[in-house]
Design an enzyme around this catalytic site. Structure first.
Site, PDB file in Angstrom:
ATOM      1  N   ASN A   1      11.457 -10.724  23.234  1.00 19.70           N
ATOM      2  CA  ASN A   1      10.342 -11.325  22.495  1.00 19.70           C
ATOM      3  C   ASN A   1       9.954 -10.342  21.384  1.00 19.70           C
ATOM      4  O   ASN A   1       9.375  -9.303  21.659  1.00 19.70           O
ATOM      5  CB  ASN A   1       9.175 -11.564  23.463  1.00 19.70           C
ATOM      6  N   TRP A   2      10.311 -10.704  20.173  1.00 23.77           N
ATOM      7  CA  TRP A   2      10.072  -9.782  19.049  1.00 23.77           C
ATOM      8  C   TRP A   2       8.602  -9.766  18.613  1.00 23.77           C
ATOM      9  O   TRP A   2       8.221  -8.938  17.791  1.00 23.77           O
ATOM     10  CB  TRP A   2      10.955 -10.167  17.856  1.00 23.77           C
ATOM     11  N   LYS A   3       7.816 -10.719  19.090  1.00 22.23           N
ATOM     12  CA  LYS A   3       6.395 -10.822  18.696  1.00 22.23           C
ATOM     13  C   LYS A   3       6.289 -10.836  17.165  1.00 22.23           C
ATOM     14  O   LYS A   3       7.177 -11.377  16.508  1.00 22.23           O
ATOM     15  CB  LYS A   3       5.589  -9.698  19.358  1.00 22.23           C
TER      16      LYS A   3
ATOM     17  N   SER B   1       6.694  -3.598  29.773  1.00 24.73           N
ATOM     18  CA  SER B   1       7.278  -2.254  29.660  1.00 24.73           C
ATOM     19  C   SER B   1       8.609  -2.125  30.398  1.00 24.73           C
ATOM     20  O   SER B   1       8.911  -1.083  30.979  1.00 24.73           O
ATOM     21  CB  SER B   1       6.287  -1.188  30.129  1.00 24.73           C
TER      22      SER B   1
ATOM     23  N   HIS C   1       2.139 -16.982  26.731  1.00 24.91           N
ATOM     24  CA  HIS C   1       2.163 -15.512  26.712  1.00 24.91           C
ATOM     25  C   HIS C   1       0.733 -14.971  26.769  1.00 24.91           C
ATOM     26  O   HIS C   1      -0.176 -15.553  26.179  1.00 24.91           O
ATOM     27  CB  HIS C   1       2.881 -15.015  25.455  1.00 24.91           C
TER      28      HIS C   1
ATOM     29  N   GLY D   1       9.688  -6.834  25.415  1.00 16.89           N
ATOM     30  CA  GLY D   1       8.972  -6.725  24.140  1.00 16.89           C
ATOM     31  C   GLY D   1       9.520  -5.561  23.328  1.00 16.89           C
ATOM     32  O   GLY D   1      10.561  -5.645  22.687  1.00 16.89           O
TER      33      GLY D   1
HETATM   34  P1  13P Z   1       6.617  -4.917  26.362  1.00 15.62           P
HETATM   35  O1  13P Z   1       8.037  -4.899  26.874  1.00 15.62           O
HETATM   36  O2  13P Z   1       6.486  -4.323  24.999  1.00 15.62           O
HETATM   37  O3  13P Z   1       5.670  -4.362  27.359  1.00 15.62           O
HETATM   38  O4  13P Z   1       6.217  -6.468  26.168  1.00 15.62           O
HETATM   39  C1  13P Z   1       6.480  -7.362  27.190  1.00 15.62           C
HETATM   40  C2  13P Z   1       6.200  -8.724  26.702  1.00 15.62           C
HETATM   41  O5  13P Z   1       5.052  -9.054  26.426  1.00 15.62           O
HETATM   42  C3  13P Z   1       7.315  -9.649  26.523  1.00 15.62           C
HETATM   43  O6  13P Z   1       6.877 -10.938  26.274  1.00 15.62           O
END
Ligand code: 13P
Length: 247
Positions: free
Chosen positions: A9-11, A210, A92, A231
């Site tokens: 998930n690149w956000k 994480s 999410h 993420g």
């Molecule tokens: P992180 O891996 O940066 O903690 O994010 C997880 C996430 O929200 C995936 O959707």
């Protein structure tokens, strides 16, 4: 059979040149047999990525709960389907926190995705305070019931669940493999009670929060963890690849 999935998930990260470079790296990965890789870039880039890797699929990070019409800034399930998308992340925790989404609304998003044969990746997970008060299993159980329990047997069988404890997202804190496994097993029991164990056994439940090369192997070796929703570590081709190779 349950699918093994590693989804990135690149956000809201990556400009066009960076996104293309990362996508091209991932598209070129040799993905091990039996592993499905998913990339969820910002929607803007979905039509610009030409996937040539048969084990790689694209996902949107969100979808509107409305079918079409005067909803400025929204993207419908029909639009996503018309570009041959496979998956869409819904629920999410960042959308719950910053856009006021709740499970009632998320259940409508799931319905619209399913009506276009798109696969929802449904995110759930408790806050730090829920875990501290040992209410985490109840919180996640309620989320699952409110968002998913209106679905038919056939529909629930199409869903992918991502358990993402909110306190572990982007914080560097990961649920221990034992805690994550416990929650995944609980989610499976909740689903089994309503839909039967055959259906529950066949639903993929991903862990997110994480997840990185250092902990992916231990997490993925748990019997109820079928992969990860990644993420930060998905924004780098090398670390994403290492996670894909952690099964
Ligand atoms: P992180 O891996 O940066 O903690 O994010 C997880 C996430 O929200 C995936 O959707």
């Amino acid at each position: 059979m349950r699918k093994k999935i590693v989804a990135g998930n690149w956000k809201m990260n990556m400009n066009k040149a960076e996104a293309n470079a990362l996508f091209n790296d991932i598209n070129g990965f040799e993905i091990p047999e039996g592993i499905n890789v998913v990339v969820a870039p910002p929607s803007l880039y979905l039509t610009q990525f030409a996937v040539t890797n048969s084990k790689l699929k694209l996902a949107s990070q969100n979808v509107s709960h409305e079918m079409n019409g005067a909803f400025t800034g929204e993207i419908s399930a029909e639009m996503l389907s018309s570009i041959d998308l496979t998956y869409s992340i819904v629920g999410h925790s960042e959308r719950r926190a910053y856009n006021g989404e709740n499970d009632k609304l998320i259940s409508k998003k799931i319905d619209s995705l399913l009506s276009y044969n798109l696969t929802p990746i449904y995110c759930c997970g408790e806050l730090k305070s829920d875990r501290e008060s040992e209410n985490h299993e109840n919180v996640v159980e309620t989320q699952i019931k409110e968002a998913l329990f209106h679905l038919s047997n056939d529909q629930i069988s199409c869903i992918i669940i991502a358990y993402e404890p909110v306190w572990a997202i982007g914080t560097g804190l990961t649920a221990s493999a034992k805690d994550a496994q416990q929650m995944h097993a609980h989610i499976r029991i909740v689903i089994a009670k309503k839909y039967g164990s055959d259906i529950a056994e066949n639903i993929s439940i991903l862990y997110g929060g994480s997840c990185k090369p250092e902990n992916a192997k231990e997490l993925f070796s748990q019997s109820d963890i079928d992969g990860g929703l990644i993420g930060g570590a998905a924004l780098n081709a090398d670390s994403f690849k290492e996670i894909i190779y952690s099964f």
